[in-house]
Design an enzyme around this catalytic site. Structure first.
Site, PDB file in Angstrom:
ATOM      1  N   HIS A   1      38.319  36.565  25.212  1.00  0.00           N
ATOM      2  CA  HIS A   1      38.849  37.994  24.964  1.00  0.00           C
ATOM      3  C   HIS A   1      39.615  37.665  23.636  1.00  0.00           C
ATOM      4  O   HIS A   1      39.552  38.843  22.971  1.00  0.00           O
ATOM      5  CB  HIS A   1      39.516  38.680  25.941  1.00  0.00           C
TER       6      HIS A   1
ATOM      7  N   HIS B   1      31.912  32.453  34.626  1.00  0.00           N
ATOM      8  CA  HIS B   1      32.036  33.172  35.594  1.00  0.00           C
ATOM      9  C   HIS B   1      32.050  32.548  37.061  1.00  0.00           C
ATOM     10  O   HIS B   1      32.298  33.256  38.107  1.00  0.00           O
ATOM     11  CB  HIS B   1      30.814  34.459  35.424  1.00  0.00           C
TER      12      HIS B   1
ATOM     13  N   ASN C   1      40.046  45.351  28.731  1.00  0.00           N
ATOM     14  CA  ASN C   1      41.075  44.343  28.656  1.00  0.00           C
ATOM     15  C   ASN C   1      42.114  44.897  29.704  1.00  0.00           C
ATOM     16  O   ASN C   1      43.346  44.150  29.969  1.00  0.00           O
ATOM     17  CB  ASN C   1      41.831  44.034  27.113  1.00  0.00           C
TER      18      ASN C   1
ATOM     19  N   ARG D   1      39.804  33.592  30.861  1.00  0.00           N
ATOM     20  CA  ARG D   1      39.162  34.909  30.389  1.00  0.00           C
ATOM     21  C   ARG D   1      39.968  35.114  28.999  1.00  0.00           C
ATOM     22  O   ARG D   1      39.524  35.785  28.074  1.00  0.00           O
ATOM     23  CB  ARG D   1      38.918  36.013  31.198  1.00  0.00           C
TER      24      ARG D   1
END
Length: 327
Positions: free
Chosen positions: A70, A195, A97, A66
């Protein structure tokens, strides 16, 4: 810039000027094997560190993957997600975050690389390589990571809030957000497959269980039986409990996430929304029907596409000595 009589001389000056402009483009300046001569063992070093981390802390697979997402969606893939702020105004301080983890692993990789090849490997490239190695370590296919990114010097909480796509997003917001980054609808559904790894706090989806329209109701797009199971784990206003995004397969890179979406058991509104577009739904149906015949390869392609967003190369940015602070 007019040069009626000295056209050739003027043209040469313009070309020289353009060659000095830092490259800030979608993938321009990146290539596979960028460090082949300057640090030939770079990727082997990263692989060794990640292999050890996954053996002792497999729960970090999702968070480490992830980090790359991000990072790239805010200012591009230039390592700004790693920067600290003394005033708590950096990207990592933005609400979306706050639950990110794995920063210490990136620091560990950086330390190993600095020992082998001082001042050579950017933190942005480390994040990209680590993401690939996590996918491989959890059962996915390997893919070639383009490198040559340099590190940005700015990290803004406000920019993170503006650019990160929220878990509450509908399909229109998802398509638009990805398109703004130069990513296709296929990239959207493929990368959503990430995911398959990791967990989420109840607070990220509890509104779907308890107050979807503000009337104490549940999201009708979520399977009622799954709602009942989630309510056993997540009480109203629960800010701490973690739930697996891909139950029973949370540490394995596979296609079970798509099975969940089809059964209306995706945790987030953004997951459920993938059934609202004929193209993303068709992709999900294909992977379920064929046992993931193309997903593993597609994921590598889409990760490379994402890794090209807004990169800094050439003389832009810097190569940080410590990933959490500018030189």
């Amino acid at each position: 810039m007019a040069c009626p009589k000295l056209f050739l001389s003027c043209l040469m000056l313009q070309l020289m000027f353009l060659s000095l402009v830092p490259e800030v483009a979608h993938g321009k300046g990146l290539k596979v094997g960028f460090y082949r001569k300057t640090c030939p063992n770079a990727e082997a070093i990263v692989k060794e560190v990640i292999g050890h981390v996954m053996s002792v802390a497999p729960s970090l697979s999702g968070p480490l993957l992830r980090l790359h997402f991000h990072d790239c969606f805010v200012r591009g893939c230039e390592g700004s997600i790693l920067l600290n702020s003394s005033t708590h105004q950096a990207e990592k301080d933005a609400k979306p975050n706050l639950n990110l983890r794995g920063f210490q692993v990136i620091d560990r990789v950086k330390t190993a690389l600095e020992k082998a090849c001082p001042g050579t490997i950017s933190c942005a490239d480390i994040v990209a390589i680590v993401a690939r190695d996590v996918v491989v370590a959890t059962g996915g296919l390997s893919y070639d990571v383009e490198t040559g990114r340099r590190d940005g010097k700015v990290s803004s909480m406000k920019e993170a809030l503006h650019n990160l796509i929220q878990a509450t997003s509908n399909i229109t917001v998802l398509r638009t957000g990805f398109a703004k980054k130069g990513l296709s609808v296929k990239d959207l559904v493929v990368l959503s497959g990430g995911h398959t790894l990791g967990t989420s706090h109840c607070s990220s989806f509890a509104y779907r269980l308890y107050n979807f329209t503000g009337k104490g109701d549940a999201d009708p797009k979520l399977d009622p039986n799954y709602i009942a199971r989630l309510k056993l784990k997540c009480k109203p206003n629960d800010q701490t409990t973690l739930v697996e995004m891909d139950p029973g397969s949370v540490r394995t890179f596979d296609i079970k996430y798509f099975d969940l979406i089809a059964k209306r058991r995706g945790l987030f509104t953004s997951d459920a929304s993938l059934l609202d577009d004929s193209r993303t739904k068709a992709y999900i149906d294909l992977q379920i029907r064929t046992g993931g015949s193309t997903f593993f390869k597609d994921f590598g392609v889409s990760m490379v596409n994402m890794g090209r967003i807004g990169v800094l190369t050439g003389t832009a940015g810097e190569v940080r000595k410590v990933c959490a602070k500018v030189n």
